[in-house]
Design a protein around this motif. Sequence first.
Motif, PDB file in Angstrom:
ATOM      1  N   ARG A 141      55.520 -10.077 -12.552  1.00 56.57           N
ATOM      2  CA  ARG A 141      55.926 -10.659 -13.949  1.00 56.57           C
ATOM      3  C   ARG A 141      54.667 -11.110 -15.014  1.00 56.57           C
ATOM      4  O   ARG A 141      55.278 -11.335 -15.992  1.00 56.57           O
ATOM      5  CB  ARG A 141      56.657 -12.031 -13.657  1.00 56.57           C
ATOM      6  CG  ARG A 141      58.084 -11.693 -12.946  1.00 56.57           C
ATOM      7  CD  ARG A 141      58.844 -12.822 -12.773  1.00 56.57           C
ATOM      8  NE  ARG A 141      59.274 -13.009 -14.115  1.00 56.57           N
ATOM      9  CZ  ARG A 141      60.599 -12.722 -14.652  1.00 56.57           C
ATOM     10  NH1 ARG A 141      61.464 -11.971 -14.103  1.00 56.57           N
ATOM     11  NH2 ARG A 141      60.843 -12.908 -15.959  1.00 56.57           N
ATOM     12  N   GLN A 200      73.686 -14.468 -21.761  1.00 59.78           N
ATOM     13  CA  GLN A 200      72.960 -14.907 -20.609  1.00 59.78           C
ATOM     14  C   GLN A 200      73.204 -14.038 -19.370  1.00 59.78           C
ATOM     15  O   GLN A 200      72.421 -13.558 -18.301  1.00 59.78           O
ATOM     16  CB  GLN A 200      73.125 -16.449 -20.052  1.00 59.78           C
ATOM     17  CG  GLN A 200      72.501 -17.305 -21.042  1.00 59.78           C
ATOM     18  CD  GLN A 200      71.232 -16.979 -21.215  1.00 59.78           C
ATOM     19  OE1 GLN A 200      70.322 -16.765 -20.328  1.00 59.78           O
ATOM     20  NE2 GLN A 200      70.667 -16.967 -22.939  1.00 59.78           N
ATOM     21  N   HIS A 218      71.761 -10.581 -19.746  1.00 56.14           N
ATOM     22  CA  HIS A 218      70.247 -10.879 -19.411  1.00 56.14           C
ATOM     23  C   HIS A 218      70.064 -10.823 -17.857  1.00 56.14           C
ATOM     24  O   HIS A 218      69.241 -10.148 -17.477  1.00 56.14           O
ATOM     25  CB  HIS A 218      69.858 -12.173 -19.912  1.00 56.14           C
ATOM     26  CG  HIS A 218      68.172 -12.354 -19.700  1.00 56.14           C
ATOM     27  ND1 HIS A 218      67.996 -13.547 -19.692  1.00 56.14           N
ATOM     28  CD2 HIS A 218      67.196 -11.783 -19.860  1.00 56.14           C
ATOM     29  CE1 HIS A 218      66.676 -13.670 -19.648  1.00 56.14           C
ATOM     30  NE2 HIS A 218      66.109 -12.510 -19.899  1.00 56.14           N
ATOM     31  N   LYS A 219      70.757 -11.367 -17.160  1.00 55.97           N
ATOM     32  CA  LYS A 219      70.577 -11.376 -15.679  1.00 55.97           C
ATOM     33  C   LYS A 219      70.987  -9.930 -15.112  1.00 55.97           C
ATOM     34  O   LYS A 219      70.217  -9.506 -14.232  1.00 55.97           O
ATOM     35  CB  LYS A 219      71.754 -12.559 -15.042  1.00 55.97           C
ATOM     36  CG  LYS A 219      71.517 -12.458 -13.791  1.00 55.97           C
ATOM     37  CD  LYS A 219      72.391 -13.449 -12.866  1.00 55.97           C
ATOM     38  CE  LYS A 219      72.346 -13.573 -11.404  1.00 55.97           C
ATOM     39  NZ  LYS A 219      72.584 -12.314 -10.736  1.00 55.97           N
ATOM     40  N   LEU A 275      67.815  -7.982 -15.745  1.00 57.20           N
ATOM     41  CA  LEU A 275      66.553  -8.202 -14.735  1.00 57.20           C
ATOM     42  C   LEU A 275      67.124  -8.032 -13.380  1.00 57.20           C
ATOM     43  O   LEU A 275      66.094  -7.626 -12.597  1.00 57.20           O
ATOM     44  CB  LEU A 275      66.414  -9.815 -15.064  1.00 57.20           C
ATOM     45  CG  LEU A 275      65.959 -10.448 -16.308  1.00 57.20           C
ATOM     46  CD1 LEU A 275      65.650 -11.871 -16.194  1.00 57.20           C
ATOM     47  CD2 LEU A 275      64.745  -9.611 -16.783  1.00 57.20           C
ATOM     48  N   GLN A 325      60.926  -6.603 -18.625  1.00 54.23           N
ATOM     49  CA  GLN A 325      61.472  -7.836 -18.373  1.00 54.23           C
ATOM     50  C   GLN A 325      61.007  -8.947 -19.519  1.00 54.23           C
ATOM     51  O   GLN A 325      61.964  -9.571 -20.264  1.00 54.23           O
ATOM     52  CB  GLN A 325      60.633  -8.591 -17.081  1.00 54.23           C
ATOM     53  CG  GLN A 325      61.026  -7.934 -15.744  1.00 54.23           C
ATOM     54  CD  GLN A 325      60.293  -8.488 -14.657  1.00 54.23           C
ATOM     55  OE1 GLN A 325      59.879  -9.666 -14.715  1.00 54.23           O
ATOM     56  NE2 GLN A 325      59.864  -7.801 -13.689  1.00 54.23           N
ATOM     57  N   ALA A 326      60.148  -8.686 -20.169  1.00 50.55           N
ATOM     58  CA  ALA A 326      59.650  -9.388 -21.381  1.00 50.55           C
ATOM     59  C   ALA A 326      60.455  -8.929 -22.913  1.00 50.55           C
ATOM     60  O   ALA A 326      60.794  -9.767 -23.481  1.00 50.55           O
ATOM     61  CB  ALA A 326      58.004  -9.291 -21.693  1.00 50.55           C
ATOM     62  N   ASP A 377      63.797 -10.715 -22.113  1.00 49.90           N
ATOM     63  CA  ASP A 377      63.729 -12.109 -22.732  1.00 49.90           C
ATOM     64  C   ASP A 377      63.674 -12.191 -24.187  1.00 49.90           C
ATOM     65  O   ASP A 377      64.241 -12.782 -24.864  1.00 49.90           O
ATOM     66  CB  ASP A 377      62.544 -12.678 -22.140  1.00 49.90           C
ATOM     67  CG  ASP A 377      62.402 -12.556 -20.570  1.00 49.90           C
ATOM     68  OD1 ASP A 377      63.561 -12.636 -20.008  1.00 49.90           O
ATOM     69  OD2 ASP A 377      61.507 -12.743 -20.073  1.00 49.90           O
ATOM     70  N   TYR A 378      63.000 -11.254 -24.847  1.00 48.57           N
ATOM     71  CA  TYR A 378      62.791 -11.238 -26.347  1.00 48.57           C
ATOM     72  C   TYR A 378      64.222 -11.032 -26.889  1.00 48.57           C
ATOM     73  O   TYR A 378      64.242 -11.725 -27.902  1.00 48.57           O
ATOM     74  CB  TYR A 378      61.854 -10.191 -26.825  1.00 48.57           C
ATOM     75  CG  TYR A 378      61.824  -9.921 -28.222  1.00 48.57           C
ATOM     76  CD1 TYR A 378      61.315 -10.826 -29.041  1.00 48.57           C
ATOM     77  CD2 TYR A 378      62.350  -8.679 -28.644  1.00 48.57           C
ATOM     78  CE1 TYR A 378      61.145 -10.373 -30.607  1.00 48.57           C
ATOM     79  CE2 TYR A 378      62.105  -8.228 -30.134  1.00 48.57           C
ATOM     80  CZ  TYR A 378      61.778  -9.393 -30.950  1.00 48.57           C
ATOM     81  OH  TYR A 378      61.915  -8.975 -32.207  1.00 48.57           O
ATOM     82  N   GLN A 417      66.221 -14.211 -27.111  1.00 50.38           N
ATOM     83  CA  GLN A 417      65.654 -15.402 -27.407  1.00 50.38           C
ATOM     84  C   GLN A 417      65.381 -15.068 -28.701  1.00 50.38           C
ATOM     85  O   GLN A 417      65.018 -16.158 -29.516  1.00 50.38           O
ATOM     86  CB  GLN A 417      64.435 -15.790 -26.472  1.00 50.38           C
ATOM     87  CG  GLN A 417      64.738 -16.005 -25.155  1.00 50.38           C
ATOM     88  CD  GLN A 417      63.448 -16.232 -24.277  1.00 50.38           C
ATOM     89  OE1 GLN A 417      62.283 -16.190 -24.902  1.00 50.38           O
ATOM     90  NE2 GLN A 417      63.464 -16.572 -23.067  1.00 50.38           N
TER      91      GLN A 417
END
Length: 302
Positions: free
Chosen positions: A4, A270, A273-274, A277, A291-292, A295-296, A299
């Motif tokens: 990660r 959320q 998002h899960k 991932l 992954q990043a 997240d971006y 967020q």
Amino acid sequence: MSNRTPPVTLQAFLRDAATRVETRIQETLEQPVPNAEKLFEAMRYAALGPGKRLRPALVYACAKAFHGGDFDPAKCDVTAAALECIHAYSLVHDDLPAMDDDDLRRGRPTCHIAFDEATAILAGDALQTQAFELLLADNTEPALKLQLLQELTAASGSRGMVAGQAIDLDSVNKTLTLEQLEPMHRLKTGALICASARMGALLGGADSVQLQTITHYAQAIGLAFQVQDDILDITADTEVLGKNQGADALLNKPTYVSLLGVNGAREKLQGLHKQALDALATLPGDTSLLQALADYIVQRSH
């Protein structure tokens, strides 16, 4: 489980991807046709203005994830530029008076306000065809080039992004269920995001099973992008958002917030998002950039 820790920060990666694709588009548009300089100026305004360059970033990140650290990003430049041209064209047309009638995009006047409506229509038309001209002229191996063209045409047209836009326009002042809203956004927003990931994976040499997995990832982040857009349309101000706050509400468009409320939309975000991932966790190699990016997307503040 994949590592990660990105080899570079996400911010540095996004800057590099943006620079690469902007350079390629600038080179493509730097010699206007005589007496059509205004058209080319509008095309540059639309394609090279402020933006996230998320779709190009997905191309580079997916190619790198499947090929490995020695992958040459130059092999992605044309594909990334083609995708950004399609995205830019879609935004120009989306903002037109006959569509969403927006006067602000990314903190600047929309293309038809900065120039005029006819020029904006033509700039969008030209950016769309420019994307296919770029891909056709590239020296990619013919079989791979055909795959890339198939991905882009399917995602962009009447069974992809354009279909989603048509459904969106037809949904104004109507009450949609969640079951009706999701397919619309999977087409309007998600189709091109999914194509970006799949085209990058193809450039990186992904096999059919890996391509299916990256599709699950991309479908999740594509829908997550729209859910976050709906949240930001209500919670962010115009200066931060770069477009008019509350625009969807003013047009009486169905959104995840209008159906679920802000908290419910955040729970949906959320969950997506899960899903993204979880899909990445099944892939070999270093998926830290992907992954990043997930997240971006969930967020981001604009």
